[in-house]
Design an enzyme around this catalytic site. Structure first.
Site, PDB file in Angstrom:
ATOM      1  N   GLY A 258      62.135  91.762  21.879  1.00 20.16           N
ATOM      2  CA  GLY A 258      61.361  90.738  21.191  1.00 20.16           C
ATOM      3  C   GLY A 258      62.156  89.843  20.263  1.00 20.16           C
ATOM      4  O   GLY A 258      61.576  89.024  19.554  1.00 20.16           O
TER       5      GLY A 258
ATOM      6  N   PRO B  68      66.414  94.096  24.484  1.00 22.51           N
ATOM      7  CA  PRO B  68      66.356  92.630  24.484  1.00 22.51           C
ATOM      8  C   PRO B  68      66.308  92.084  25.900  1.00 22.51           C
ATOM      9  O   PRO B  68      67.043  92.532  26.777  1.00 22.51           O
ATOM     10  CB  PRO B  68      67.670  92.234  23.809  1.00 22.51           C
ATOM     11  CG  PRO B  68      68.609  93.362  24.135  1.00 22.51           C
ATOM     12  CD  PRO B  68      67.761  94.607  24.175  1.00 22.51           C
ATOM     13  N   GLY B  69      65.412  91.142  26.132  1.00 21.55           N
ATOM     14  CA  GLY B  69      65.378  90.453  27.422  1.00 21.55           C
ATOM     15  C   GLY B  69      65.736  89.004  27.173  1.00 21.55           C
ATOM     16  O   GLY B  69      66.826  88.517  27.478  1.00 21.55           O
TER      17      GLY B  69
ATOM     18  N   TYR C  60      51.696  79.499  26.402  1.00 24.87           N
ATOM     19  CA  TYR C  60      51.871  79.932  25.008  1.00 24.87           C
ATOM     20  C   TYR C  60      52.092  78.776  24.057  1.00 24.87           C
ATOM     21  O   TYR C  60      52.464  79.010  22.908  1.00 24.87           O
ATOM     22  CB  TYR C  60      53.104  80.823  24.846  1.00 24.87           C
ATOM     23  CG  TYR C  60      53.289  81.945  25.818  1.00 24.87           C
ATOM     24  CD1 TYR C  60      52.361  82.977  25.899  1.00 24.87           C
ATOM     25  CD2 TYR C  60      54.433  82.014  26.613  1.00 24.87           C
ATOM     26  CE1 TYR C  60      52.566  84.030  26.770  1.00 24.87           C
ATOM     27  CE2 TYR C  60      54.641  83.070  27.489  1.00 24.87           C
ATOM     28  CZ  TYR C  60      53.706  84.076  27.558  1.00 24.87           C
ATOM     29  OH  TYR C  60      53.913  85.117  28.403  1.00 24.87           O
TER      30      TYR C  60
ATOM     31  N   CYS D  80      48.661  69.329  39.663  1.00 22.61           N
ATOM     32  CA  CYS D  80      47.326  68.748  39.480  1.00 22.61           C
ATOM     33  C   CYS D  80      46.631  69.400  38.301  1.00 22.61           C
ATOM     34  O   CYS D  80      45.638  70.103  38.460  1.00 22.61           O
ATOM     35  CB  CYS D  80      46.523  68.951  40.747  1.00 22.61           C
ATOM     36  SG  CYS D  80      47.338  68.233  42.163  1.00 22.61           S
TER      37      CYS D  80
HETATM   38  C1  LIG Z   1      58.830  92.390  27.199  1.00 25.84           C
HETATM   39  C2  LIG Z   1      59.396  93.641  26.682  1.00 25.84           C
HETATM   40  C3  LIG Z   1      60.703  93.642  26.199  1.00 25.84           C
HETATM   41  C4  LIG Z   1      61.563  92.408  26.125  1.00 25.84           C
HETATM   42  O1  LIG Z   1      61.044  91.432  25.297  1.00 25.84           O
HETATM   43  P1  LIG Z   1      61.964  90.160  24.950  1.00 25.84           P
HETATM   44  O2  LIG Z   1      61.066  89.322  24.127  1.00 25.84           O
HETATM   45  O3  LIG Z   1      62.330  89.520  26.240  1.00 25.84           O
HETATM   46  O4  LIG Z   1      63.151  90.674  24.225  1.00 25.84           O
HETATM   47  C5  LIG Z   1      61.219  94.844  25.764  1.00 25.84           C
HETATM   48  N1  LIG Z   1      60.496  95.975  25.818  1.00 25.84           N
HETATM   49  C6  LIG Z   1      59.235  96.006  26.284  1.00 25.84           C
HETATM   50  C7  LIG Z   1      58.512  97.287  26.336  1.00 25.84           C
HETATM   51  C8  LIG Z   1      58.642  94.845  26.734  1.00 25.84           C
HETATM   52  O5  LIG Z   1      57.392  94.880  27.193  1.00 25.84           O
END
Ligand SMILES: *Cc1c(COP(=O)(O)O)cnc(C)c1O
Length: 463
Positions: free
Chosen positions: A278, A321-322, A364, A391
């Site tokens: 997150g 982290p993603g 969002y 559209c």
């Molecule tokens: C989505 C998610 C993440 C990654 O969130 P980011 O905002 O991309 O860092 C990590 N852990 C869990 C369990 C998630 O659902």
């Protein structure tokens, strides 16, 4: 287009268009390094280059719209996270942000672990050679078939999300004659988004088991009683695009309190905690994300302090982290089509993609920046809304931004920080063909996910 027909913005308060935008940057040609991937720069002709390749060449070879991913930046960010947390912690990349086999290989090479939350993500991870023990399996409604596959593959952990799943995973593990390593996902009563967090009443959601009313403690009791499960820790994920560490602080404190309660009740100190992902990135120049080493220090300080006061051994920490890894590493390249100036309001700039390649703005109200990248321009700034070709009037890519007033059809514009949750959330709305992801590194560009074709569409449509 004459300049007078394209005012730099509103001239009178009574025609101030709605929206969130700062004053235009002093130089619209400047590329803020906060929002662009690391190898992005402008060449002598003023064209944007990434990995040493100019966008005009990329557009010619790969078409538009397309995502260009800066491979060396991606790898550098993986290393920064791994180094920041060190050998006493684990970094799991959240695959849902963007996953492909090339990504899996890079993660593997850079020493990261991987979160998946569906059979499809698990297949991709295993197919590209991620060792199963480095995979964590998430989700609030994993199917029996998905759990079976995860257990058979020997994933390093399954994150249990409900009471029913505790029993389901235990049975499946037992049937396979294994003790599956698991964590329990708890909802700590914190929800964080961007600059704010709320520390009450967020148990009202589909994920996890609430801490507040003793549910999490009960889940731990059940998990510890089942032979098929090896409970290694507790998991908490509080939100997305977070800049303020205060939410993590509350979350870590509550998770450590739970570990202390578990020790008091069961005489076991669970060895791990996962604080989720997150962490926020810069989508515009107004965002100030933290560096991985600051985040690592803040989290480990909180956990160490809380464990000392609870007289617990400090557990091994993991983070997920993603967005913070892949988000900043890619931009979307579009070609400008129709331009519709609305006097006193703004100019609508249509591009050859839209909500099918970036749903985040519509979904969002996400903010993005945009730049003219096929050339520089000295024209005055004009307030634009970058929209797609779908559209839907909500088909907005960048709600409010400034581009040079001499923008013309055929120009290339790019939206930075689209590495996360854009291709992975892309759709075929209006039978759009989902764009390719092209990895660029050291003067070479290589497709890692190809563009969809009309044959792909027809292949699924079996008549
Ligand atoms: C989505 C998610 C993440 C990654 O969130 P980011 O905002 O991309 O860092 C990590 N852990 C869990 C369990 C998630 O659902």
């Amino acid at each position: 287009m004459s300049r007078s027909a394209h005012p730099a913005g509103p001239r009178h308060a009574d025609v101030l268009p709605e929206g969130h935008y700062s004053a235009p940057a002093a130089d619209l040609n400047a590329l803020d390094e906060k929002v662009w991937s690391r190898t992005v720069t402008r060449d002598a002709d003023g064209a944007l280059t990434v990995g040493g390749i100019a966008v005009a060449r990329l557009a010619e070879e790969f078409g538009t719209p397309a995502y260009f991913l800066d491979e060396s930046d991606f790898r550098a960010r993986c290393r920064a996270w791994a180094d920041a947390f060190g050998p006493a912690a684990d970094v799991f990349y959240a695959g849902k942000a963007f996953l492909s086999r090339a990504i899996v290989r890079w993660l593997k090479e850079e020493g990261l672990n991987l979160d998946v939350c569906s059979g499809g993500e698990l297949t991709t991870a295993l197919d590209a050679g991620m060792p199963a023990e480095r995979i964590a399996f998430h989700g609030n409604n994993k199917t029996v078939a998905e759990i079976e596959r995860a257990v058979e593959a020997g994933v390093g952990r399954i994150v249990l999300d409900s009471f029913q799943e505790i029993v389901r995973v235990a049975h499946i593990a037992q049937r396979h004659g294994v003790r599956q390593r698991v964590q329990i996902r708890v909802t700590v009563g914190v929800e964080a988004h961007t600059h704010e967090f709320i520390a009450t009443a967020h148990e009202d959601q589909k994920f996890g088991i609430a801490l507040a009313d003793g549910q999490a403690a009960e889940a731990v009791r059940r998990a510890l009683s089942l032979d098929g499960l090896d409970l290694i820790g507790v998991h908490s994920h509080i939100g997305s695009q977070i800049f303020d560490m205060a939410g993590f602080e509350v979350s870590a404190r509550r998770v450590v309190q739970l570990l202390a309660e578990i020790r008091d009740e069961h005489g076991v100190e669970l060895p791990e905690i996962d604080l989720g992902g997150g962490l926020g990135i810069a989508y515009t120049s107004d965002d100030d994300p933290r560096e991985p080493h600051e985040i690592a220090k803040a989290l480990s300080d909180i956990v160490t302090r809380e464990c000392e006061s609870a007289k617990l051994r400090t557990p091994r920490i993991s983070v997920e982290p993603g967005r913070a890894i892949v988000g900043p590493t890619a931009f979307t390249l579009y070609e400008v089509g129709t331009i519709k100036p609305l006097e006193g309001l703004r100019t609508y700039v249509s591009v050859d993609g839209g909500m099918s390649d970036n749903i985040r703005t519509a979904l969002y109200d996400a903010e993005y920046s945009v730049a003219l990248v096929s050339r520089t321009s000295d024209a005055e700034p004009m307030l634009v809304r970058v929209v797609g070709k779908h559209c839907e009037s909500g088909d907005i890519v960048v709600k409010d931004a400034f581009l040079p007033a001499d923008l013309a059809p055929g120009d290339l514009i790019a939206v930075p920080a689209t590495g996360a949750y854009c291709r992975s959330m892309a759709s075929n709305y209006n039978h759009a063909l989902r764009p390719p992801v092209v990895a660029v590194r050291d003067g070479e560009a290589r497709v890692i996910v190809r563009r969809e074709t009309e044959e792909d569409l027809l292949r699924l449509d079996v008549g």
